[in-house]
Design a protein around this motif. Structure first.
Motif, mmCIF file in Angstrom:
data_model
loop_
_atom_site.group_PDB
_atom_site.id
_atom_site.type_symbol
_atom_site.label_atom_id
_atom_site.label_comp_id
_atom_site.label_asym_id
_atom_site.label_seq_id
_atom_site.Cartn_x
_atom_site.Cartn_y
_atom_site.Cartn_z
ATOM 1 N N LEU A 90 0.822 -1.206 0.000
ATOM 2 C CA LEU A 90 0.000 0.000 0.000
ATOM 3 C C LEU A 90 0.861 1.263 0.000
ATOM 4 N N VAL A 91 1.969 1.214 0.732
ATOM 5 C CA VAL A 91 2.849 2.389 0.793
ATOM 6 C C VAL A 91 3.396 2.725 -0.586
ATOM 7 N N ILE A 92 3.959 1.740 -1.267
ATOM 8 C CA ILE A 92 4.555 2.050 -2.571
ATOM 9 C C ILE A 92 3.486 2.295 -3.629
ATOM 10 N N MET A 93 2.311 1.718 -3.468
ATOM 11 C CA MET A 93 1.228 2.019 -4.408
ATOM 12 C C MET A 93 0.894 3.504 -4.350
ATOM 13 N N ALA A 94 0.817 4.057 -3.148
ATOM 14 C CA ALA A 94 0.548 5.487 -3.003
ATOM 15 C C ALA A 94 1.676 6.318 -3.597
ATOM 16 N N MET A 95 2.905 5.884 -3.426
ATOM 17 C CA MET A 95 4.044 6.605 -3.969
ATOM 18 C C MET A 95 4.000 6.643 -5.490
ATOM 19 N N LEU A 96 3.737 5.505 -6.105
ATOM 20 C CA LEU A 96 3.716 5.420 -7.564
ATOM 21 C C LEU A 96 2.612 6.290 -8.157
ATOM 22 N N GLN A 97 1.428 6.207 -7.600
ATOM 23 C CA GLN A 97 0.301 6.954 -8.147
ATOM 24 C C GLN A 97 0.509 8.460 -8.020
ATOM 25 N N ARG A 140 7.465 14.247 -4.627
ATOM 26 C CA ARG A 140 6.104 14.067 -4.107
ATOM 27 C C ARG A 140 5.836 12.603 -3.776
ATOM 28 N N GLY A 141 6.292 11.698 -4.633
ATOM 29 C CA GLY A 141 6.092 10.288 -4.341
ATOM 30 C C GLY A 141 6.760 9.879 -3.036
ATOM 31 N N LEU A 142 7.989 10.330 -2.811
ATOM 32 C CA LEU A 142 8.707 9.972 -1.585
ATOM 33 C C LEU A 142 8.063 10.613 -0.362
ATOM 34 N N VAL A 143 7.603 11.863 -0.494
ATOM 35 C CA VAL A 143 6.955 12.529 0.643
ATOM 36 C C VAL A 143 5.685 11.792 1.035
ATOM 37 N N VAL A 144 4.872 11.423 0.048
ATOM 38 C CA VAL A 144 3.652 10.662 0.332
ATOM 39 C C VAL A 144 4.009 9.323 0.978
ATOM 40 N N PHE A 169 13.923 0.546 -4.714
ATOM 41 C CA PHE A 169 12.641 0.374 -5.413
ATOM 42 C C PHE A 169 11.702 1.556 -5.165
ATOM 43 N N ALA A 170 11.851 2.231 -4.021
ATOM 44 C CA ALA A 170 11.053 3.437 -3.795
ATOM 45 C C ALA A 170 11.471 4.539 -4.751
ATOM 46 N N VAL A 171 12.784 4.752 -4.891
ATOM 47 C CA VAL A 171 13.280 5.831 -5.743
ATOM 48 C C VAL A 171 13.091 5.496 -7.223
ATOM 49 N N SER A 172 13.532 4.307 -7.628
ATOM 50 C CA SER A 172 13.450 3.954 -9.052
ATOM 51 C C SER A 172 12.004 3.808 -9.503
ATOM 52 N N ARG A 239 8.471 -4.519 -1.081
ATOM 53 C CA ARG A 239 7.983 -5.374 0.009
ATOM 54 C C ARG A 239 9.095 -6.285 0.534
ATOM 55 N N TYR A 240 9.949 -6.751 -0.373
ATOM 56 C CA TYR A 240 11.087 -7.580 0.043
ATOM 57 C C TYR A 240 11.958 -6.849 1.053
ATOM 58 N N GLY A 241 12.085 -5.540 0.913
ATOM 59 C CA GLY A 241 12.883 -4.774 1.853
ATOM 60 C C GLY A 241 12.358 -4.837 3.268
ATOM 61 N N PHE A 242 11.072 -5.171 3.428
ATOM 62 C CA PHE A 242 10.488 -5.252 4.768
ATOM 63 C C PHE A 242 10.384 -6.685 5.264
ATOM 64 N N ILE A 243 9.867 -7.587 4.437
ATOM 65 C CA ILE A 243 9.607 -8.948 4.918
ATOM 66 C C ILE A 243 10.725 -9.918 4.556
#
Length: 280
Positions: A90-97, A140-144, A169-172, A239-243
Motif C-alpha cells: 500500500l505504501v509504494i502504491m501510493a508513492m507510484l500513483q 512528491r512520491g517519496l513525501v507521500v 525500489f522506492a526511488v526507481s 515489500r522484500y525490503g520489509f519482509i
C-alpha cells in the motif's frame, strides 16, 4: 576657436551577440534546473492537504478495510502476517500513483492554462527540463510514502529486512512513474485523456501487481502476466525490503527498472527537444 580635427578613419564598432541557443551557464544550467525543481515541489506543497494528506488518508483507509475487516480471515502469506504483507504494498502504491499524478498534472495544467511557456522560455535544455520535472514528481512520491509509512506505524509492526531494497525500489519506481506522468502530460490535450490513462492503465496495473495479494496464489496464466508487469517488480522489491521474501527475481526487477528509467528519460528528452504538443 580652433577645434581638433575629427578622425574619420575610426573603424565601425561591430557588436557581437551570442549565437542563437548559446549558453552562458556551463555544461548544465544548475541554477535553472534547481529553480524549476523548487517550482515543482512548491506547486504540490502549496496544497499539501490535497496532494499529500488525501493520498495518505486514502491509503490508511485501504489498510483499515483489508486488515480490520478481512485480516482475521486471511492466513499468513509465506509465514508473514497478512497485515505486515499488505502494508508495504500500500505504501509504494501510493508513492507510484502520486509521482505519476504530479508530473502529468503539472504539464497538462500548464498547457490548458497556457502558462507552459513559463518553463519553455528560460534557458533550459530539454535534458534539464526533463530532469527537474521528474525530480519534482519523485519528491512528491517519496513525501507521500514517508507520511503513509509513519501513519501506518500506529497499526503495523514494520521490520526492515533490507534497507537497500526499500530505497532502491522506492526511488526507481517513483522516478519511473514520474517519467510516465511526463509522457502522458505532454501527450494529453485535455483532462479526459489523462484520466483515461490513469483509470484504464495505471490503476489496473497497480492493483493487479500483487498489492493486495500474493501472485503465487493466482492461476499460472495470471502469474505469467504478472512477470511482464513492471509494477509487480516495484511492489515486490519494495515489500522484500520489509519482509525479506521476494516472489519474483530481484535482479530482473533491478535491471528492468534501471533500463525503463533510461528509456523513459530519453523519450521525455526527445519530446521536449522537438516541442511535441507543447510548442506552436
Amino acid at each position: 576657436m580652433s577645434s581638433e580635427p575629427q578622425n574619420t578613419d575610426t573603424p565601425p564598432v561591430h557588436h557581437t551577440w551570442p549565437a542563437q541557443g548559446a549558453r552562458r551557464f556551463g555544461v548544465v544550467n544548475w541554477i535553472g534546473l534547481w529553480t524549476l525543481y523548487l517550482r515543482e515541489v512548491r506547486r504540490f506543497w502549496k496544497v499539501v492537504f490535497q496532494t499529500v494528506g488525501a493520498p495518505v488518508v486514502t491509503t490508511l483507509l485501504f489498510l483499515a478495510i483489508f486488515s480490520l475487516a478481512l485480516g482475521s480471515l486471511r492466513p499468513d502469506i509465506g509465514g508473514t502476517p497478512f497485515t505486515n504483507y499488505l502494508a508495504p504494498g500500500l505504501v509504494i502504491m501510493a508513492m507510484l500513483q502520486n509521482a505519476f499524478a504530479n508530473t502529468s498534472s503539472s504539464l497538462l495544467i500548464g498547457k490548458v492554462q497556457g502558462n507552459v511557456v513559463d518553463i519553455l522560455m528560460p534557458p533550459l535544455s530539454a535534458g534539464e527540463l526533463t530532469t527537474a520535472i521528474a525530480l519534482g514528481g519523485l519528491t512528491r512520491g517519496l513525501v507521500v510514502g514517508v507520511f503513509t509509512f509513519l501513519g501506518m506505524t500506529f497499526f503495523v509492526d514494520f521490520t526492515l529486512s533490507n534497507i537497500w531494497a526499500v530505497l532502491y525500489f522506492a526511488v526507481s519506481g517513483s522516478l519511473l512513474m514520474s517519467f510516465m506522468g511526463m509522457l502522458v502530460g505532454i501527450w494529453a490535450e485535455k483532462f479526459d485523456h489523462m484520466q483515461a490513462i490513469t483509470n484504464f492503465i495505471i490503476t489496473p496495473l497497480t492493483f493487479l501487481s500483487g498489492t493486495f495479494y500474493s501472485v503465487e496464489q493466482l492461476p499460472e496464466p495470471a502469474q505469467i502476466f504478472s512477470s511482464f508487469n513492471p509494477f509487480f517488480y516495484m511492489i515486490d522489491g519494495f515489500r522484500y525490503g520489509f519482509i525479506g521474501q521476494p516472489e519474483g527475481n530481484l535482479l530482473v526487477g533491478v535491471l528492468l527498472l534501471a533500463g525503463l528509467n533510461i528509456i523513459l528519460w530519453i523519450s521525455c528528452y526527445i519530446m521536449f527537444d522537438r516541442g511535441y504538443r507543447i510548442k506552436a
